[in-house]
Motif scaffolding. Structure first.
Motif, PDB file in Angstrom:
ATOM      1  N   GLU A 888       3.205  43.884  44.672  1.00 33.85           N
ATOM      2  CA  GLU A 888       4.552  44.330  45.051  1.00 33.85           C
ATOM      3  C   GLU A 888       4.484  45.479  46.058  1.00 33.85           C
ATOM      4  O   GLU A 888       5.272  45.538  47.007  1.00 33.85           O
ATOM      5  CB  GLU A 888       5.331  44.753  43.798  1.00 33.85           C
ATOM      6  N   SER A 889       3.546  46.395  45.843  1.00 35.19           N
ATOM      7  CA  SER A 889       3.408  47.519  46.763  1.00 35.19           C
ATOM      8  C   SER A 889       2.975  47.047  48.144  1.00 35.19           C
ATOM      9  O   SER A 889       3.500  47.514  49.167  1.00 35.19           O
ATOM     10  CB  SER A 889       2.395  48.525  46.209  1.00 35.19           C
ATOM     11  N   ALA A 890       2.033  46.118  48.201  1.00 31.81           N
ATOM     12  CA  ALA A 890       1.552  45.613  49.494  1.00 31.81           C
ATOM     13  C   ALA A 890       2.663  44.901  50.249  1.00 31.81           C
ATOM     14  O   ALA A 890       2.815  45.062  51.469  1.00 31.81           O
ATOM     15  CB  ALA A 890       0.363  44.680  49.283  1.00 31.81           C
ATOM     16  N   LYS A 891       3.484  44.121  49.543  1.00 34.08           N
ATOM     17  CA  LYS A 891       4.603  43.435  50.198  1.00 34.08           C
ATOM     18  C   LYS A 891       5.625  44.439  50.720  1.00 34.08           C
ATOM     19  O   LYS A 891       6.149  44.296  51.825  1.00 34.08           O
ATOM     20  CB  LYS A 891       5.274  42.476  49.212  1.00 34.08           C
ATOM     21  N   GLU A 899      -1.808  42.034  50.239  1.00 36.00           N
ATOM     22  CA  GLU A 899      -0.939  41.039  49.595  1.00 36.00           C
ATOM     23  C   GLU A 899      -1.751  39.784  49.279  1.00 36.00           C
ATOM     24  O   GLU A 899      -1.627  39.196  48.192  1.00 36.00           O
ATOM     25  CB  GLU A 899       0.240  40.700  50.511  1.00 36.00           C
ATOM     26  N   ALA A 900      -2.596  39.356  50.223  1.00 34.83           N
ATOM     27  CA  ALA A 900      -3.425  38.161  50.004  1.00 34.83           C
ATOM     28  C   ALA A 900      -4.441  38.398  48.890  1.00 34.83           C
ATOM     29  O   ALA A 900      -4.645  37.534  48.022  1.00 34.83           O
ATOM     30  CB  ALA A 900      -4.135  37.794  51.304  1.00 34.83           C
ATOM     31  N   THR A 901      -5.086  39.568  48.891  1.00 35.55           N
ATOM     32  CA  THR A 901      -6.087  39.866  47.856  1.00 35.55           C
ATOM     33  C   THR A 901      -5.450  39.887  46.481  1.00 35.55           C
ATOM     34  O   THR A 901      -6.001  39.343  45.504  1.00 35.55           O
ATOM     35  CB  THR A 901      -6.754  41.222  48.147  1.00 35.55           C
ATOM     36  N   SER A 902      -4.282  40.533  46.364  1.00 34.84           N
ATOM     37  CA  SER A 902      -3.616  40.608  45.063  1.00 34.84           C
ATOM     38  C   SER A 902      -3.154  39.233  44.608  1.00 34.84           C
ATOM     39  O   SER A 902      -3.176  38.921  43.414  1.00 34.84           O
ATOM     40  CB  SER A 902      -2.432  41.572  45.137  1.00 34.84           C
ATOM     41  N   SER A 903      -2.739  38.375  45.546  1.00 38.79           N
ATOM     42  CA  SER A 903      -2.289  37.041  45.177  1.00 38.79           C
ATOM     43  C   SER A 903      -3.446  36.206  44.629  1.00 38.79           C
ATOM     44  O   SER A 903      -3.284  35.447  43.657  1.00 38.79           O
ATOM     45  CB  SER A 903      -1.669  36.360  46.405  1.00 38.79           C
ATOM     46  N   ALA A 930      -4.339  34.559  54.572  1.00 37.87           N
ATOM     47  CA  ALA A 930      -5.688  34.979  54.953  1.00 37.87           C
ATOM     48  C   ALA A 930      -6.355  34.074  55.977  1.00 37.87           C
ATOM     49  O   ALA A 930      -7.308  34.494  56.649  1.00 37.87           O
ATOM     50  CB  ALA A 930      -6.569  35.052  53.698  1.00 37.87           C
ATOM     51  N   GLN A 931      -5.870  32.862  56.137  1.00 37.02           N
ATOM     52  CA  GLN A 931      -6.579  31.898  56.983  1.00 37.02           C
ATOM     53  C   GLN A 931      -6.759  32.431  58.403  1.00 37.02           C
ATOM     54  O   GLN A 931      -5.812  32.813  59.067  1.00 37.02           O
ATOM     55  CB  GLN A 931      -5.809  30.572  57.027  1.00 37.02           C
ATOM     56  N   GLY A 932      -8.016  32.474  58.825  1.00 38.63           N
ATOM     57  CA  GLY A 932      -8.340  32.942  60.165  1.00 38.63           C
ATOM     58  C   GLY A 932      -8.252  34.442  60.341  1.00 38.63           C
ATOM     59  O   GLY A 932      -8.484  34.941  61.452  1.00 38.63           O
ATOM     60  N   LYS A 933      -7.922  35.179  59.283  1.00 36.84           N
ATOM     61  CA  LYS A 933      -7.754  36.619  59.390  1.00 36.84           C
ATOM     62  C   LYS A 933      -8.593  37.408  58.385  1.00 36.84           C
ATOM     63  O   LYS A 933      -9.027  38.518  58.683  1.00 36.84           O
ATOM     64  CB  LYS A 933      -6.266  36.983  59.184  1.00 36.84           C
ATOM     65  N   ASN A 934      -8.795  36.840  57.204  1.00 38.39           N
ATOM     66  CA  ASN A 934      -9.535  37.547  56.157  1.00 38.39           C
ATOM     67  C   ASN A 934     -10.449  36.539  55.474  1.00 38.39           C
ATOM     68  O   ASN A 934     -10.072  35.893  54.494  1.00 38.39           O
ATOM     69  CB  ASN A 934      -8.556  38.166  55.156  1.00 38.39           C
ATOM     70  N   PRO A 935     -11.688  36.388  55.968  1.00 38.58           N
ATOM     71  CA  PRO A 935     -12.569  35.337  55.439  1.00 38.58           C
ATOM     72  C   PRO A 935     -12.928  35.526  53.969  1.00 38.58           C
ATOM     73  O   PRO A 935     -13.174  34.545  53.268  1.00 38.58           O
ATOM     74  CB  PRO A 935     -13.803  35.429  56.339  1.00 38.58           C
ATOM     75  N   PHE A 936     -12.973  36.764  53.471  1.00 40.68           N
ATOM     76  CA  PHE A 936     -13.313  36.995  52.065  1.00 40.68           C
ATOM     77  C   PHE A 936     -12.249  36.383  51.155  1.00 40.68           C
ATOM     78  O   PHE A 936     -12.559  35.633  50.227  1.00 40.68           O
ATOM     79  CB  PHE A 936     -13.431  38.497  51.797  1.00 40.68           C
ATOM     80  N   VAL A 937     -10.990  36.706  51.435  1.00 42.67           N
ATOM     81  CA  VAL A 937      -9.904  36.136  50.633  1.00 42.67           C
ATOM     82  C   VAL A 937      -9.786  34.641  50.892  1.00 42.67           C
ATOM     83  O   VAL A 937      -9.474  33.859  49.987  1.00 42.67           O
ATOM     84  CB  VAL A 937      -8.574  36.861  50.952  1.00 42.67           C
TER      85      VAL A 937
END
Length: 1024
Positions: A888-891, A899-903, A930-937
């Protein structure tokens, strides 16, 4: 007698034909243009006059091709004509430097000030002031600008002073002396009712009743023929006294209230409050209606007084106290009140205290409403207050009149601008409701351009009403550009104008406060503190506090909170106009220096030292010192919009160095608080300004800011380009600190993009620079450890990371910023979670969440990390609480990475509770972000999608992505998910082979939860 000048000096005269005299002999000034130039400089003696104003004064609409050069030539010739006179040039104009007593207008102003304090000698001093006039001001000066703006103003000022002088002479029994003067003045000014009222009264007192009635008939005919109106209240009262054959001997009911405007509106709550308090009761009710000029104080008071007539049948008096200008002496006010109370002039005592006592005696037992309009102070009002119940007092003032509340129990009502709806309604009532409905958006904009100030709204609406063919949108556009205050005036009447209302309040200030008020007009932010104001003024903070308090008391500033100050919108515009007369450029530079060094101090204390430029305040600048991290963060939160406004202002008005210096100083604050759009805009401004001026260090600093920001916002190609260019410039300049920071920022970008091996290599290179003596080494060393910790964990070097970060925490100096400590604790918590040291990991995460800084900064990453620990411990309820809070805080902050990590984390929790469908929703949501932006997530989301859907392809894609990027820990996690899916499909051999790889990798890494999850896949295979 006129004020004498010391012998031998020049005497400048503008209250009549323009003259310059030396020892009584006239000095030739020069050409028509030089005379116009001199006149304008003398009108603003010792204050700078802007080039644009000088051009309009000298040439009018015939602007020369090169106006600045032409003004300079004109000034040079004037200097030659007036040998010895100092005319200084400034950044945007010129000023004449002289003893103000050498100018007759300045002597006139000084005499008016002396008259206000002269008591019984007021008439004598006013006579001395009027003797300085020699005819029409600036006669013989050919300048349309001066004729429009200055001659009419000066003429009106003289007439008002003359009215006051004649009023005093008449009150002193000089009716036979003033009659000839008034006969001349009424002939010269046939529509000026005050002169006629005085003439009617003077003739009557001379025993010339028929002449008095004839005079009234004459002026009434003039008014009807010329203006189509009947005489005003004062003139009608003078006529009634003549008809009644009385001259205030004995009590008579006086209703002196001005007309109640028919379109008074939108102050219903305030009106009810005033009327309720002023209803007759046990004591003497007193209400003080205060507020800035133009706020509608008098209109509200008059409306309330009309509503209260029945409650006060013995009279409704209206006394103008003129507190915002030449405030009337209490003794004179008491004389006027005593005459209203039926006291014969001869019976009025000499002493002020005796007059006050007599007034209280006359009011005792009567029901009189006293409306005291435009009071200057509690001291001016106090002698007029009744002593016994029965009467009531309604005061209006531009000052706050705190003393009236403290000493006499007055109820104060501070008027604020109208609400947006009420402001629009007022315009509609005057300009026409149908017209506003047809141009609704422009109507709303117009109210905002007027600051929702009633006077400005009335003027704007009246101008529209007088021009029915003018669209509101066109009028609003006209106000939006150019001299807004000048345009907020009624045509043909300079007295009905917003600027004129502000001028009166400004003139009442001390000179020190006038300068301070004007300089505040260059403050670009929405509000400011006393410390910032002190830097702007160039004075100690104690002096600044006193100045600000006086400006608040004068209702020229608002104080919405502790040590916070701000302008009403139109008053800010007025102050900005006035700022041109003072050292505004130097003042802004002082303010910008203060923001630069105080921001540096706050960031250094609370956030990080990694990105800070070499800074040292110049002499005279005293930045704030922060003892506590939370105080520093709170200051940054309060001042963030203001320092950003300073950057914007500097980019346009200069000095432009503040665009990159202040952006660099503020960068850690903007990054940690996720103000990414603001940081990018400021850095782009700074980069443009640095390149324009050829400042290579500034260019490198802004490339560093942009490169780091683009890494955070997943624009990795742009990030790498900017950071490499920054590093190249740093090497060229031998700036090891910037070079090291560029390497560490590049390492951060590579790590975020999923290249932990390359990230570690860049961080190790940066750390080597730090160890070899790069400036600000300790801060950069902590940053290197933070980056290496993340990279090593992603590569599977978990035990090494734990040892390194534990040592780093033990070695942290006491002076390390709290934010740096928090980052290291989060990194260690993450590494400990992968090592299976769950309880110790919780300790580190909790140390961040329970710190004094936690309420002030973003801790989403910490909450998400803590949720991951509780998942591994099997405690899913607290895990969901922390993950949801982080989500909620990230959003709310607009930070998609977290937001992606918490999801993903929430998806894992739902999967563990058997809610596969709900888990799948979260994994897919996370993947889309995360697609194309955060490979870990992206890897974790693909693995989760595979497990929930039972399909191999997403898991295989996750393994391939992690393997290509060198994300070995995530490769092992993806292999575990792939094995689980293969097992579910009955592909036992493939599942055994895949999970075996995962177990071996996790064992090699020392990743306890990874081994546990892999063995959970193995368990169902036993016996098969």
């Amino acid at each position: 007698m006129p004020v004498e000048l010391p012998g031998g000096r020049l005497d400048f005269r503008i209250l009549g034909p323009l003259e310059v005299c030396a020892d009584g002999q006239r000095v030739h000034v020069g050409s028509r243009r030089q005379r116009a130039l001199l006149a304008m400089l003398l009108l603003r003696a010792n204050k700078f006059v802007a080039f644009d104003d000088l051009v309009e004064v000298i040439w009018g609409d015939s602007t020369p091709v090169h106006p600045r050069a032409a003004v300079h030539t004109c000034v040079t010739r004037l200097r030659n004509a007036l040998d010895g006179v100092v005319i200084e040039g400034g950044a945007d104009g010129y000023r004449i430097v002289l003893d103000e007593q050498a100018v007759d207008l300045c002597r006139f102003d000084s005499a008016l000030a002396a008259a206000r304090a002269a008591g019984d000698r007021e008439a004598e001093v006013l006579g001395q002031a009027l003797s300085l006039w020699r005819g029409e001001p600036l006669a013989g000066v050919a300048s349309d600008y001066l004729q429009r703006h200055e001659v009419s103003r000066l003429t009106e000022l003289r007439l008002r002073v003359l009215e006051r002088k004649l009023e005093l002479d008449l009150a002193a029994g000089g009716h036979d002396v003033v009659v000839p003067q008034l006969q001349v003045l009424t002939a010269e000014h046939p529509l000026r009712e005050r002169f006629w009222a005085l003439l009617v009264t003077a003739l009557y007192r001379c025993g010339r009743q028929a002449d008095a009635l004839a005079a009234y008939a004459t002026v009434r005919q003039h008014l009807v023929d010329e203006l189509g109106v009947e005489p005003g209240q004062e003139l009608r009262q003078a006529h009634q006294r003549v008809l009644a054959g009385e001259e205030a001997s004995g009590w008579q009911v006086e209703c002196q209230l001005p007309i109640d405007v028919s379109d008074f509106t939108n102050r219903d709550d305030e009106l009810s409050q005033v009327i309720e308090v002023l209803r007759p009761g046990d004591g003497v009710p007193i209400v003080a209606v205060t507020g800035p000029p133009g706020m509608g104080k008098s209109a509200l008071a008059v409306r309330a007084a009309h509503r209260l007539i029945a409650d006060y049948p013995d009279g409704q008096w209206f006394l103008r106290l003129d507190g915002a200008g030449a405030a009337r002496d209490p003794g004179n006010l008491l004389t006027e009140a005593l005459r209203n109370a039926g006291v014969d002039r001869a019976a009025v005592p000499d002493r002020v205290d005796e007059r006050s006592t007599l007034l209280r005696s006359r009011l005792a037992g009567r029901k009189v409403l006293l409306v005291l309009d435009d009071a200057g102070s509690a001291e001016q009002v106090a002698p007029l207050l009744p002593g016994r119940p029965g009467s009531a007092v309604l005061v209006t003032s531009r000052s706050d009149l705190v003393g009236l509340s403290a000493l006499y129990g007055a109820n104060r009502l501070s008027l604020q601008p109208l609400s947006a709806r009420h402001a629009r309604d007022l315009v509609a009532r005057i300009a026409g409701s149908e017209r506003c409905e047809q141009d609704e958006a422009a109507s709303v904009e117009l109210t905002e351009l007027c600051g929702r100030l009633p006077l400005a709204l009335r003027i704007a609406a009246a101008n529209l009403a007088s021009r029915p063919g003018l669209r509101i949108s066109h009028y609003a556009a006209d106000l939006r550009t150019g001299d807004r205050l000048g345009k907020l005036s009624t045509r043909g009447d300079s007295g009905i104008a917003v600027r004129a209302a502000f001028d009166v309040s400004f003139a009442a200030l001390w000179q020190t406060d006038q300068r301070a008020f004007s300089l505040l007009g260059v403050v670009p932010g929405a509000d400011f503190s006393s410390a910032g104001a002190a830097a702007l003024f160039g004075c100690p903070i104690e002096d600044a506090v006193g100045i600000l308090d006086r400006l608040v008391a004068a209702n020229l500033l608002e104080s919405p909170g502790t040590d916070r100050f701000r302008f009403h919108d139109l008053i800010r515009v007025y102050a900005a106009d006035r700022a041109q007369e003072y050292d505004s450029a130097e003042a802004f530079e002082r303010l910008a220096e203060w923001y630069l060094h105080t921001t540096h101090a706050a960031v250094t204390k609370s956030v990080a030292t990694l990105y800070i430029s070499r800074l040292g305040p110049p002499p005279g600048i005293v930045p704030l010192v922060f003892q506590d991290d939370d105080v520093a963060v709170s200051w940054l939160e309060t001042e963030r919009l203001n320092y950003l406004a300073v950057i914007e202002y500097a980019a346009v008005h200069g000095p432009v160095r503040f665009t990159w210096q202040l952006t660099d100083a503020a960068r850690p604050d903007l990054q940690h608080q996720y103000h990414q759009a603001e940081l990018e805009h400021a850095a782009e401004l700074g980069l443009s300004c640095a390149r324009t001026t050829g400042d290579r260090r500034g260019e490198a600093m802004m490339l560093l800011a942009l490169g780091a920001l683009k890494a955070i916002t997943a624009r990795f190609d742009g990030s790498v380009t900017d950071l490499k260019e920054c590093r190249r410039i740093a090497v060229e300049l031998s700036e090891t600190g910037i070079q090291a920071t560029a390497l560490l920022s590049l390492a951060t970008a590579l790590g975020a993009w999923g290249f932990p091996l390359e990230s570690a290599s860049a961080a190790e290179e940066g750390l080597e620079l730090v160890e070899n003596g790069a400036e600000q080494g300790e801060g950069r060393r902590l940053a290197a450890l933070h980056i290496l910790g993340n990279a090593y964990v992603d590569m599977g070097r978990i035990a090494e990371t734990v040892r390194s970060l534990r040592a780093a925490i033990q070695q942290l100096p006491d002076t390390a910023p709290m934010m740096s400590r928090m980052v290291i604790h989060i990194d260690l918590g993450r590494a400990l979670r992968e090592a299976g040291e769950y309880d110790e990991a919780i300790v580190h995460f909790q140390s961040v969440l329970t710190s004094a800084m936690a309420p002030l900064v973003a801790v989403d990453e910490c909450r998400i990390g803590l949720a991951g620990v509780y998942i591994e411990k099997g405690e899913l309820e607290p895990a969901l609480q922390y993950a949801t809070a982080g989500h909620e805080s990230a959003k709310k902050r607009g930070y998609p990475r977290h937001e992606a990590t918490s999801s993903v984390t929430i998806g894992r929790i739902h999967l563990a509770t058997g809610q596969a469908a709900l888990a799948l929703e979260h994994f897919r949501h996370s993947y889309r972000i995360a697609q194309g932006k955060n490979p870990f997530v992206e890897v974790e989301a693909l693995a989760g999608i595979a497990v929930c859907s039972g399909t191999v392809e997403p898991a295989a894609e996750a393994v391939d992505l992690a393997r290509r990027r060198g994300m070995r820990l995530y490769e092992a996690k993806a292999l575990t998910a792939l094995a689980q899916v293969l097992l579910g499909q009955g592909r036992l051999r493939d599942a055994r082979e895949t999970v075996g790889q995962a177990i071996e990798m996790h064992r090699q890494f020392g990743c306890v939860p990874g081994q546990k999850q892999a063995f959970a896949v193995v368990a169902p295979m036993k016996g098969k």
